[in-house]
Design a protein around this motif. Structure first.
Motif, PDB file in Angstrom:
ATOM      1  N   GLY A   1     141.881 -65.303  31.621  1.00  0.00           N
ATOM      2  CA  GLY A   1     141.593 -66.646  32.258  1.00  0.00           C
ATOM      3  C   GLY A   1     140.117 -66.934  31.718  1.00  0.00           C
ATOM      4  N   LYS A   2     139.120 -65.910  31.904  1.00  0.00           N
ATOM      5  CA  LYS A   2     137.877 -66.241  31.709  1.00  0.00           C
ATOM      6  C   LYS A   2     137.582 -66.561  29.818  1.00  0.00           C
ATOM      7  CE  LYS A   2     134.338 -64.306  33.239  1.00  0.00           C
ATOM      8  NZ  LYS A   2     133.231 -63.334  33.456  1.00  0.00           N
ATOM      9  N   TYR A   3     138.550 -65.700  29.300  1.00  0.00           N
ATOM     10  CA  TYR A   3     138.529 -65.891  27.811  1.00  0.00           C
ATOM     11  C   TYR A   3     138.978 -67.071  27.286  1.00  0.00           C
ATOM     12  CZ  TYR A   3     139.557 -65.023  22.999  1.00  0.00           C
ATOM     13  OH  TYR A   3     139.680 -65.363  21.558  1.00  0.00           O
ATOM     14  N   PHE A   4     140.160 -67.571  27.958  1.00  0.00           N
ATOM     15  CA  PHE A   4     140.939 -68.750  27.590  1.00  0.00           C
ATOM     16  C   PHE A   4     139.844 -69.904  28.070  1.00  0.00           C
ATOM     17  CE2 PHE A   4     144.539 -66.292  26.187  1.00  0.00           C
ATOM     18  CZ  PHE A   4     144.429 -66.729  24.960  1.00  0.00           C
ATOM     19  N   GLY A   5     139.226 -69.934  29.220  1.00  0.00           N
ATOM     20  CA  GLY A   5     138.492 -70.830  29.810  1.00  0.00           C
ATOM     21  C   GLY A   5     137.185 -71.192  29.040  1.00  0.00           C
ATOM     22  N   ARG A   6     136.591 -70.109  28.593  1.00  0.00           N
ATOM     23  CA  ARG A   6     135.466 -70.293  27.643  1.00  0.00           C
ATOM     24  C   ARG A   6     135.717 -70.886  26.506  1.00  0.00           C
ATOM     25  NH1 ARG A   6     130.763 -67.048  29.322  1.00  0.00           N
ATOM     26  NH2 ARG A   6     131.243 -65.915  31.142  1.00  0.00           N
ATOM     27  N   LYS A   7     136.986 -70.494  25.826  1.00  0.00           N
ATOM     28  CA  LYS A   7     137.398 -71.109  24.570  1.00  0.00           C
ATOM     29  C   LYS A   7     137.774 -72.725  24.732  1.00  0.00           C
ATOM     30  CE  LYS A   7     140.521 -69.827  20.828  1.00  0.00           C
ATOM     31  NZ  LYS A   7     140.901 -68.476  20.142  1.00  0.00           N
ATOM     32  N   CYS A   8     138.274 -72.931  25.840  1.00  0.00           N
ATOM     33  CA  CYS A   8     138.360 -74.321  25.894  1.00  0.00           C
ATOM     34  C   CYS A   8     137.276 -75.103  26.375  1.00  0.00           C
ATOM     35  CB  CYS A   8     139.572 -74.213  27.273  1.00  0.00           C
ATOM     36  SG  CYS A   8     139.813 -75.855  27.832  1.00  0.00           S
ATOM     37  N   ALA A   9     136.426 -74.400  26.981  1.00  0.00           N
ATOM     38  CA  ALA A   9     134.830 -75.127  27.272  1.00  0.00           C
ATOM     39  C   ALA A   9     134.161 -75.227  25.978  1.00  0.00           C
ATOM     40  CB  ALA A   9     134.150 -74.148  28.228  1.00  0.00           C
ATOM     41  N   TYR A  10     134.200 -74.429  25.126  1.00  0.00           N
ATOM     42  CA  TYR A  10     133.682 -74.393  23.875  1.00  0.00           C
ATOM     43  C   TYR A  10     134.244 -75.569  23.052  1.00  0.00           C
ATOM     44  CZ  TYR A  10     131.083 -70.080  24.634  1.00  0.00           C
ATOM     45  OH  TYR A  10     130.484 -68.838  24.896  1.00  0.00           O
TER      46      TYR A  10
ATOM     47  N   GLY B   1     135.000 -62.613  18.872  1.00  0.00           N
ATOM     48  CA  GLY B   1     134.415 -61.302  19.314  1.00  0.00           C
ATOM     49  C   GLY B   1     133.275 -61.675  20.659  1.00  0.00           C
ATOM     50  N   ALA B   2     132.648 -62.580  20.207  1.00  0.00           N
ATOM     51  CA  ALA B   2     131.639 -63.016  21.130  1.00  0.00           C
ATOM     52  C   ALA B   2     132.066 -63.426  22.454  1.00  0.00           C
ATOM     53  CB  ALA B   2     130.375 -63.876  20.711  1.00  0.00           C
ATOM     54  N   GLY B   3     133.005 -64.316  22.291  1.00  0.00           N
ATOM     55  CA  GLY B   3     133.869 -64.915  23.577  1.00  0.00           C
ATOM     56  C   GLY B   3     134.503 -63.704  24.370  1.00  0.00           C
ATOM     57  N   ALA B   4     135.093 -62.739  23.683  1.00  0.00           N
ATOM     58  CA  ALA B   4     135.782 -61.712  24.567  1.00  0.00           C
ATOM     59  C   ALA B   4     134.555 -60.800  25.186  1.00  0.00           C
ATOM     60  CB  ALA B   4     136.667 -60.763  23.475  1.00  0.00           C
ATOM     61  N   VAL B   5     133.456 -60.590  24.440  1.00  0.00           N
ATOM     62  CA  VAL B   5     132.379 -59.755  24.949  1.00  0.00           C
ATOM     63  C   VAL B   5     131.833 -60.378  26.326  1.00  0.00           C
ATOM     64  CG1 VAL B   5     130.143 -58.716  24.444  1.00  0.00           C
ATOM     65  CG2 VAL B   5     131.768 -58.423  22.738  1.00  0.00           C
ATOM     66  N   GLU B   6     131.626 -61.703  26.067  1.00  0.00           N
ATOM     67  CA  GLU B   6     131.006 -62.459  27.216  1.00  0.00           C
ATOM     68  C   GLU B   6     131.998 -62.474  28.517  1.00  0.00           C
ATOM     69  OE1 GLU B   6     129.823 -66.309  26.340  1.00  0.00           O
ATOM     70  OE2 GLU B   6     128.951 -65.779  24.265  1.00  0.00           O
ATOM     71  N   ALA B   7     133.516 -62.726  28.198  1.00  0.00           N
ATOM     72  CA  ALA B   7     134.386 -62.729  29.335  1.00  0.00           C
ATOM     73  C   ALA B   7     134.254 -61.312  29.812  1.00  0.00           C
ATOM     74  CB  ALA B   7     135.707 -63.030  28.643  1.00  0.00           C
ATOM     75  N   ALA B   8     134.335 -60.183  29.284  1.00  0.00           N
ATOM     76  CA  ALA B   8     134.242 -58.780  29.736  1.00  0.00           C
ATOM     77  C   ALA B   8     133.003 -58.287  30.477  1.00  0.00           C
ATOM     78  CB  ALA B   8     134.858 -57.898  28.718  1.00  0.00           C
ATOM     79  N   ALA B   9     131.813 -59.270  30.064  1.00  0.00           N
ATOM     80  CA  ALA B   9     130.529 -58.755  30.555  1.00  0.00           C
ATOM     81  C   ALA B   9     130.363 -58.807  32.058  1.00  0.00           C
ATOM     82  CB  ALA B   9     129.508 -59.599  30.050  1.00  0.00           C
TER      83      ALA B   9
END
Length: 118
Positions: free
Chosen positions: A74-83, A108-116
């Motif tokens: 959810g965080k990964y796709f949420g950030r992708k949608c926000a970008y 990769g940056a989106g995945a790292v940010e989501a997992a941070a």
């Protein structure tokens, strides 16, 4: 009327309780406990253990999905949608073109940010 009573399927005789007991005694009886039933009872115990373990493993998978996988995705796709939405807004509001130069680095940056924060 007399012909109707003769063709009836119900007999109008009164039987004594002793006669009904003798009828029951003449029926074939099945054993109350047998080796087949005792084996099936043992199998039932093993099935319940297997069912309990299966339910526990399903519960663990459900917890894994609800506590780890779903929030991360959810965080990964949420950030992708926000970008994506921010890029569309910037293109609409200002004459700016948003270009991602390195697609792999962006993902990769989106995945790292989501997992941070997990």
């Amino acid at each position: 009327m007399s012909s109707d009573s003769q063709s009836s399927f119900v007999e109008a005789t009164i039987s004594s309780p002793a006669a009904s007991l003798s009828d029951v005694d003449s029926l074939p009886s099945s054993p109350t406990t047998s080796s087949v039933e005792s084996n099936s009872n043992d199998d039932d115990g093993e099935e319940t253990d297997a069912e309990r373990e299966w339910k526990e493993s399903l519960q663990q998978l459900e917890l894994l999905l609800t506590m780890v996988v779903v929030p991360y995705v959810g965080k990964y796709f949420g950030r992708k949608c926000a970008y994506w939405g921010w890029a569309k807004f910037m293109q609409w509001k200002y004459p700016v073109e948003v270009v991602v130069t390195n697609e792999k680095m962006f993902k990769g940056a989106g995945a790292v940010e989501a997992a941070a924060s997990l």
